[in-house]
Write a protein that holds these residues in place. Structure first.
Motif, PDB file in Angstrom:
ATOM      1  N   CYS A 152       0.845  -1.180   0.110  1.00 29.54           N
ATOM      2  CA  CYS A 152       0.050   0.054  -0.131  1.00 29.54           C
ATOM      3  C   CYS A 152       0.842   1.190  -0.011  1.00 29.54           C
ATOM      4  CB  CYS A 152      -0.930   0.005   1.158  1.00 29.54           C
ATOM      5  SG  CYS A 152      -1.676   1.453   1.521  1.00 29.54           S
ATOM      6  N   VAL A 154       0.087   3.978   1.228  1.00 31.55           N
ATOM      7  CA  VAL A 154      -0.054   4.936   2.052  1.00 31.55           C
ATOM      8  C   VAL A 154       0.707   4.641   3.338  1.00 31.55           C
ATOM      9  CG1 VAL A 154      -1.738   6.148   3.395  1.00 31.55           C
ATOM     10  CG2 VAL A 154      -2.169   6.121   0.997  1.00 31.55           C
ATOM     11  N   CYS A 155       0.110   3.159   3.700  1.00 35.99           N
ATOM     12  CA  CYS A 155       0.441   2.556   5.144  1.00 35.99           C
ATOM     13  C   CYS A 155       1.828   1.401   4.931  1.00 35.99           C
ATOM     14  CB  CYS A 155      -0.731   2.176   5.604  1.00 35.99           C
ATOM     15  SG  CYS A 155      -1.499   0.425   4.955  1.00 35.99           S
ATOM     16  N   ASN A 157       1.124  -1.587   3.966  1.00 38.22           N
ATOM     17  CA  ASN A 157       0.318  -3.059   4.271  1.00 38.22           C
ATOM     18  C   ASN A 157       0.660  -3.931   2.917  1.00 38.22           C
ATOM     19  OD1 ASN A 157      -1.427  -4.975   5.155  1.00 38.22           O
ATOM     20  ND2 ASN A 157      -3.317  -3.466   5.181  1.00 38.22           N
ATOM     21  N   CYS A 173      -4.408   0.297   0.024  1.00 39.88           N
ATOM     22  CA  CYS A 173      -5.228  -0.779   0.712  1.00 39.88           C
ATOM     23  C   CYS A 173      -6.561  -0.540   1.302  1.00 39.88           C
ATOM     24  CB  CYS A 173      -4.321  -1.423   1.802  1.00 39.88           C
ATOM     25  SG  CYS A 173      -4.397  -0.621   3.415  1.00 39.88           S
ATOM     26  N   CYS A 176      -6.816   2.201   3.660  1.00 38.57           N
ATOM     27  CA  CYS A 176      -6.631   3.600   3.389  1.00 38.57           C
ATOM     28  C   CYS A 176      -7.443   4.042   2.210  1.00 38.57           C
ATOM     29  CB  CYS A 176      -5.115   3.459   2.873  1.00 38.57           C
ATOM     30  SG  CYS A 176      -3.954   3.119   4.033  1.00 38.57           S
TER      31      CYS A 176
HETATM   32 ZN   LIG Z   1      -2.962   1.170   3.392  1.00 38.15          ZN
END
Ligand SMILES: [Zn+2]
Length: 250
Positions: A152, A154-155, A157, A173, A176
């Motif tokens: 992901c 952003v995070c 994952n 993901c 997010c």
């Molecule tokens: Zn994420």
């Protein structure tokens, strides 16, 4: 001085009554152009090898400015492409993308291999939509684009339901999704294929069969990404899109 190059013709422009300026993407030196005198005449020895998509050896004389293409030896004319309007349309897009994405004499043997293999696959009976999508995913780095396809964006994952976010430049993901309300939803098959296209060695393409709805999804997300980030607006791509609509109507 004469140099011999292995290459594929990616562009030809008529010049005067009987000449052609031929742009070749070569294994040894990247993109080079040469003046092929008399190549427009059908009885010229250069007529065949200087056609668009021809794969062969090219002898170019002179090292300042544009050289003279005086001899060429055809390895393959990629005949199946030439004889099929749909294959021609895909191949035209492939070579235009290579032309627009590269500068003159930037050596890149990896890119030559990618072009060569892609054209072979289209010439054979591989699905040209899938081959083109693989090529597009592999061209991203050449265009200076590096979407996050591993996790992901952003995070970080790695185990999740994924969509694609133009804004976050990569996979996003399910936890997010709210970070990008315009994220592109993807089936998990499409996620797997996009990753595969981006990372795997194109020489290892086996038989691959993809459902029409998955193909549509792949095409849409890749086109969206190109529209947003590539800075390209190719005539050959617009033509391909028109052909697609036509196919839908038939
Ligand atoms: Zn994420």
């Amino acid at each position: 001085m004469v140099e011999k190059y292995e290459g594929i013709v990616i562009k030809t422009i008529d010049y005067g009554e009987s000449n052609k300026i031929v742009t070749i993407f070569t294994r040894e030196a990247g993109k080079i152009a040469g003046m092929a005198r008399g190549a427009k005449k059908t009885n010229s020895r250069l007529a065949g090898p200087t056609q668009l998509f021809s794969y062969g050896y090219f002898m170019i004389y002179g090292n300042r400015g544009m050289g003279a293409l005086q001899q060429a030896e055809l390895i393959s004319s990629l005949r199946a492409i030439r004889e099929d309007i749909f294959k021609t349309a895909y191949a035209t897009y492939i070579v235009e993308l290579i032309d627009k994405a590269t500068g003159e004499k930037e050596r890149n043997p990896f890119l030559f291999e990618l072009l060569h293999q892609t054209m072979q696959y289209i010439n054979e009976e591989y699905d040209p939509d899938i081959v083109t999508n693989i090529f597009e995913m592999k061209m991203l780095n050449v265009l200076g684009l590096y979407p996050e396809m591993n996790r992901c964006a952003v995070c970080g994952n790695t185990e999740a339901q994924f969509g694609f976010s133009i804004k976050e430049n990569g996979l996003i993901c399910h936890e997010c999704f709210e970070k990008d309300p315009h994220f592109f939803p993807l089936s998990q098959t499409s996620v797997k294929l996009l990753r595969l296209f981006y990372f795997f060695d194109i020489h290892r393409l086996g038989s691959i069969s993809v459902k029409p709805e998955t193909k549509k999804e792949l095409k849409n997300v890749i086109s969206l990404y190109y529209d947003e980030y590539s800075g390209l607006n190719l005539k050959s791509k617009r033509f391909l899109d028109q052909l697609d609509k036509l196919k839908d109507q038939i």
